[in-house]
Motif scaffolding. Structure first.
Motif, mmCIF file in Angstrom:
data_model
loop_
_atom_site.group_PDB
_atom_site.id
_atom_site.type_symbol
_atom_site.label_atom_id
_atom_site.label_comp_id
_atom_site.label_asym_id
_atom_site.label_seq_id
_atom_site.Cartn_x
_atom_site.Cartn_y
_atom_site.Cartn_z
ATOM 1 N N UNK A 25 -31.468 -32.331 26.057
ATOM 2 C CA UNK A 25 -32.131 -33.786 25.837
ATOM 3 C C UNK A 25 -33.000 -34.163 26.940
ATOM 4 N N UNK A 26 -34.692 -33.743 26.621
ATOM 5 C CA UNK A 26 -34.365 -34.795 27.875
ATOM 6 C C UNK A 26 -36.416 -35.105 26.419
ATOM 7 N N UNK A 27 -37.364 -35.043 28.198
ATOM 8 C CA UNK A 27 -38.821 -35.837 28.387
ATOM 9 C C UNK A 27 -40.301 -35.090 28.849
ATOM 10 N N UNK A 28 -40.747 -35.217 29.295
ATOM 11 C CA UNK A 28 -42.144 -34.147 29.189
ATOM 12 C C UNK A 28 -41.482 -33.196 30.702
ATOM 13 N N UNK A 29 -40.438 -34.187 31.649
ATOM 14 C CA UNK A 29 -39.990 -33.380 32.685
ATOM 15 C C UNK A 29 -39.713 -32.049 32.414
ATOM 16 N N UNK A 30 -38.372 -31.868 30.816
ATOM 17 C CA UNK A 30 -38.243 -30.363 30.286
ATOM 18 C C UNK A 30 -39.183 -30.165 29.022
ATOM 19 N N UNK A 31 -40.073 -30.383 28.359
ATOM 20 C CA UNK A 31 -40.826 -30.646 27.496
ATOM 21 C C UNK A 31 -41.935 -29.003 27.855
ATOM 22 N N UNK A 65 -42.882 -38.316 26.920
ATOM 23 C CA UNK A 65 -43.155 -39.374 25.927
ATOM 24 C C UNK A 65 -41.493 -39.951 25.428
ATOM 25 N N UNK A 66 -40.686 -39.434 25.988
ATOM 26 C CA UNK A 66 -39.444 -40.087 25.134
ATOM 27 C C UNK A 66 -39.059 -40.258 26.032
ATOM 28 N N UNK A 67 -38.098 -41.901 25.584
ATOM 29 C CA UNK A 67 -36.887 -42.791 26.647
ATOM 30 C C UNK A 67 -36.102 -42.850 26.095
ATOM 31 N N UNK A 92 -34.928 -41.008 30.891
ATOM 32 C CA UNK A 92 -34.711 -42.227 31.887
ATOM 33 C C UNK A 92 -36.069 -42.637 32.792
ATOM 34 N N UNK A 93 -36.507 -41.088 32.651
ATOM 35 C CA UNK A 93 -38.292 -41.474 33.571
ATOM 36 C C UNK A 93 -39.216 -42.017 32.696
#
Length: 199
Positions: A25-31, A65-67, A92-93
């Motif tokens: 469950x992540x954001x652009x760092x994992x997407x 982009x997810x918060x 969180x980033x």
């Protein structure tokens, strides 16, 4: 064709039955930001874990982009659909980049941890650090949110992979925020080494 499809289904089912499932469950760092998704580190993680003797099916539910709030909203459906054994929380980033109140970040992450456990899954939290855009005080307080949750909620905390990646300019995109395609195999190996004991 029918026999081939049946074989694929059997192999897929066997993989799920004999191994475990990890949801990221992540954001652009994992997407896989600005790269083919098959090149992103979550797509390489299963192989890295297999080399460590772990049979794990990796589901990448990361969205650029997810918060932490976005992740919290998406989580119930993801847990219901995939029923993962473990969830790696890499969020969180974007909260930090937007200067969100840290009480909101901490509350969201703690709620994510609680909801994961309520569904019988095991949470793992990744430490996140942000650039000092809002001053050293905010940056330091932001970083402390993660060990605070780890200690208070008893959730494993693994290091932020970007700390090692940023030391190699060739591994970072021009924006200074995202790792390049060349960094993905190393990240997969790093994450595998950090989470294998919890799987």
């Amino acid at each position: 064709m029918i026999r081939l499809l049946s074989l694929v289904l059997v192999v897929t089912f066997s993989s799920y039955a004999s191994g475990s499932t990890l949801l990221i469950l992540g954001d652009s760092l994992s997407a896989g930001y600005q790269m083919p998704i098959e090149k992103a580190w979550p797509s390489l993680l299963s192989q890295s874990l297999q080399e460590k003797g772990k049979n794990v099916t990796v589901i990448n539910a990361s969205i650029s982009g997810d918060t932490s709030g976005n992740g919290l909203m998406r989580l119930p459906l993801l847990l219901q659909k995939h029923k993962p054994d473990t969830v790696l929380i890499e969020l969180g980033a974007n909260d930090g980049l937007r200067g969100f109140p840290l009480k909101v970040l901490q509350s969201n992450l703690s709620t994510i941890v609680r909801k994961i456990r309520e569904e019988g899954s095991k949470p793992i939290l990744m430490q996140i650090h942000v650039l000092p855009n809002y001053g050293k005080r905010y940056t330091a307080a932001f970083s402390k949110v993660y060990p605070t949750i780890s200690n208070s909620d008893g959730v494993p905390l693994i290091p932020f992979f970007l700390e090692k990646v940023v030391t190699k300019p060739e591994w970072m995109m021009p924006d200074g925020l995202h790792p390049t395609e060349h960094a993905q195999p190393w990240i997969a190996e790093f994450v595998a080494s950090q989470i294998s004991e919890y799987l």
